[in-house]
Write an enzyme that holds these catalytic residues in place. Structure first.
Site, short mmCIF file in Angstrom:
data_model
loop_
_atom_site.label_atom_id
_atom_site.label_comp_id
_atom_site.label_asym_id
_atom_site.label_seq_id
_atom_site.Cartn_x
_atom_site.Cartn_y
_atom_site.Cartn_z
N ASP A 72 0.86 -1.18 0.00
CA ASP A 72 0.00 0.00 0.00
C ASP A 72 0.89 1.24 0.00
O ASP A 72 2.11 1.13 0.12
CB ASP A 72 -0.92 0.01 1.22
CG ASP A 72 -0.18 -0.39 2.48
OD1 ASP A 72 1.00 0.00 2.62
OD2 ASP A 72 -0.76 -1.09 3.32
N ASP A 96 1.64 5.08 1.59
CA ASP A 96 1.40 6.08 2.63
C ASP A 96 1.97 7.40 2.17
O ASP A 96 2.96 7.43 1.43
CB ASP A 96 2.10 5.68 3.94
CG ASP A 96 1.58 4.36 4.48
OD1 ASP A 96 0.39 4.05 4.25
OD2 ASP A 96 2.35 3.63 5.11
N ASP A 115 11.73 4.28 12.26
CA ASP A 115 12.57 3.26 12.88
C ASP A 115 13.89 3.00 12.14
O ASP A 115 14.97 3.24 12.66
CB ASP A 115 11.79 1.97 13.14
CG ASP A 115 10.91 1.54 11.98
OD1 ASP A 115 11.01 2.15 10.89
OD2 ASP A 115 10.12 0.59 12.14
P1 ATP Z 1 4.88 -2.90 5.30
O1 ATP Z 1 5.54 -3.14 4.01
O2 ATP Z 1 4.62 -4.13 6.05
O3 ATP Z 1 3.69 -2.00 5.25
P2 ATP Z 1 6.03 -0.63 6.57
O4 ATP Z 1 7.45 -0.30 6.91
O5 ATP Z 1 5.35 0.23 5.57
O6 ATP Z 1 6.00 -2.14 6.15
P3 ATP Z 1 4.00 0.23 8.35
O7 ATP Z 1 3.54 -0.36 9.63
O8 ATP Z 1 3.07 0.38 7.23
O9 ATP Z 1 5.23 -0.64 7.91
O10 ATP Z 1 4.65 1.63 8.73
C1 ATP Z 1 4.84 2.68 7.80
C2 ATP Z 1 6.06 3.50 8.18
O11 ATP Z 1 5.89 4.08 9.47
C3 ATP Z 1 7.35 2.70 8.30
O12 ATP Z 1 7.98 2.54 7.05
C4 ATP Z 1 8.16 3.54 9.24
O13 ATP Z 1 8.74 4.63 8.60
C5 ATP Z 1 7.11 4.07 10.20
N1 ATP Z 1 6.94 3.19 11.36
C6 ATP Z 1 6.07 2.15 11.50
N2 ATP Z 1 6.19 1.58 12.69
C7 ATP Z 1 7.13 2.25 13.35
C8 ATP Z 1 7.69 2.16 14.65
N3 ATP Z 1 7.31 1.22 15.49
N4 ATP Z 1 8.65 3.05 15.00
C9 ATP Z 1 9.05 4.01 14.14
N5 ATP Z 1 8.57 4.15 12.91
C10 ATP Z 1 7.62 3.30 12.52
MG MG Z 2 3.19 0.16 4.98
#
Ligand code: ATP
Ligand code: MG
Length: 448
Positions: free
Chosen positions: A71, A73, A147
């Site tokens: 997805d 963001d 993160d």
């Molecule tokens: P996925 O591909 O599974 O969606 P993702 O990295 O996009 O992985 P999300 O949970 O959608 O994971 O989070 C979006 C963004 O928000 C991450 O890429 C990161 O920059 C930030 N983020 C998410 N969780 C955390 C956390 N626990 N601490 C700091 N930043 C976070």
């Molecule tokens: Mg994501």
């Protein structure tokens, strides 16, 4: 020396200055058309209204790594109310962490306002876990509170440039997972980051930087303070990442499943149960990678099945009747594990449906099989039976029989029926059925 000076100039607690690097398309390799229309339109609308807007986080990381993002963001300097006002179909969600969902047809873009990094005033629990994170900030601060370096990349679809504050592009190219800031401090703020590290390393085939990996073993128990619902969300992401088997191997290697995932503790230490769980996870991985549908109910049913079996067996040995004993075993397992895992009521319902249909596969005479194939949960329950057979816990012959019965026309089904006998079942092998085993050939669960 220089660090000291910088610290004095930039008040304590204020984010360390990070000069931004602007990475051009020839280096990051993102093709504009790989970004969804909805994400591009969201950024364009915000930018036309005078705001900053970038595709951010996992989507940028995945695009650079050559993986199709799940997805998209978007991060912006517009407040949630300003964002909502610009789109026809948009709503603000969340109370503490307000974000805006902008909808275009089937697609939803999650738009979040730049947030500030933590400082001395940030509200934390007694273990140092951050409880609130809703202070608006600028883009640099927003990058610093993310993160991993590979997750702090901002892509501007209009110019095709990536804004990189923490050398995330370089780390991706070197296939390294590095934390922004001090990993220990960042794990303390949010222990879920340990799980995220494991999942991202498995998904992107990254090597964890030693400073990211080393503290996990000793800090693992902090996970216990994370609210169950949050842990459940993160576990679902892990289990449905398409790399669950790899994630589990790494969790184990890093000592993260002990205590943290009590359920896996129990299961992975049982020879029969482990084979079953790994087969189920490998099957889920394959389905995710092939873009097929998957269900948490099914997977959790497999994860907890051997506990139910053991509990059920004990009850039967204590003289309880099989069906009520199964009900009681299911309730007991779901009560203890369900609470720890925050399994929702709906998912618990799906899990029970699958379990309850299992003994019904043994009835192969009379009208029972005809009724069973008509059940709405037949397909899931049958897939479950197949996995049981593959792991050696149910007779392969039984799974094969149901495959035949399901495919057959009415007359053929009648011919397949077995005589309804109350006594012990006859041993019978189907021609060509490999690994077939009559019920008596099945080893009893090792833990019964
Ligand atoms: P996925 O591909 O599974 O969606 P993702 O990295 O996009 O992985 P999300 O949970 O959608 O994971 O989070 C979006 C963004 O928000 C991450 O890429 C990161 O920059 C930030 N983020 C998410 N969780 C955390 C956390 N626990 N601490 C700091 N930043 C976070
Ligand atoms: Mg994501």
């Amino acid at each position: 020396m220089i660090r000291k000076l910088l610290r004095r100039v930039f008040k304590r607690g204020e984010p360390y200055p990070h000069p931004v690097q602007i990475v051009e398309a020839r280096e990051h390799g993102i093709r504009p058309e790989a970004v969804s229309n909805a994400a591009r339109r969201t950024c364009a609308t915000l930018q036309e209204a005078g705001h900053k807007a970038y595709v951010v986080g996992g989507a940028v990381r995945d695009l650079i790594a050559g993986i199709a993002p799940k997805d998209f963001d978007v991060a912006t300097d517009a407040t949630p109310d300003q964002v909502r006002a610009l789109f026809r179909r948009a709503r603000v969600i969340g109370r503490r962490f307000q974000i805006v969902h902008v909808m275009f047809g089937q697609e939803t873009i999650e738009v979040s306002t730049f947030r500030a990094a933590h400082d001395a005033d940030t509200e934390k629990d007694e273990h140092g876990r951050v409880l609130r994170d809703n202070v608006w900030g600028n883009m640099e601060e927003d990058a610093a509170r993310r993160d991993f370096t590979v997750n702090a990349l901002y892509y501007d679809p209009a110019r095709g440039q990536v804004f990189d504050y923490h050398h995330g592009v370089r780390d991706l190219q070197r296939k390294t997972l590095r934390m922004i800031g001090d990993p220990r401090a960042r794990y303390r703020e949010d222990p879920v980051r340990m799980l995220r590290a494991v999942r991202l390393a498995a998904k992107l085939e990254l090597r964890m930087d030693p400073t990211v990996q080393a503290p996990i073993r000793e800090m693992a128990e902090l996970i216990e303070n994370v609210p169950a619902a949050r842990l459940f969300d993160e576990m679902l992401k892990l289990l449905f990442s398409g790399h669950a088997v790899e994630c589990l191997k790494r969790l184990r290697a890093d000592g993260l499943h002990h205590g943290l995932l009590p359920l896996l503790d129990v299961i992975l230490e049982q020879p029969l149960g482990e084979k079953f769980v790994l087969l189920a996870l490998a099957d889920t991985d394959r389905r995710v990678r092939e873009g097929k549908c998957t269900s948490p109910g099914f997977l959790f049913a497999t994860l907890l099945w051997h506990e139910v079996l053991a509990n059920w067996e004990t009850r039967k040995q204590n003289g309880e009747l099989p069906v009520p004993a199964l009900h009681a075993a299911m309730d007991e397992v779901l009560d203890t594990q369900g609470e720890k895992l925050a399994i929702t009521r709906r998912i618990a319902g799906d899990i029970k449906d699958i379990w309850l249909l299992q003994p019904r596969f043994e009835k192969r005479g009379g009208r029972a099989p005809f009724r069973l194939v008509e059940q709405s949960r037949f397909r899931a329950a049958w897939d479950f039976l197949r996995l049981r057979a593959e792991s050696g816990e149910a007779p392969q012959e039984l799974a094969d029989w149901w495959a035949q019965f399901e495919q057959a026309g009415n007359a053929e089904r009648e011919a397949l029926l077995k005589p309804e006998t109350a006594g012990p079942k006859k041993r019978r092998r189907r021609r060509g059925a490999k690994n077939s085993a009559a019920p008596s050939d099945i080893p009893p669960p090792a833990f019964a």
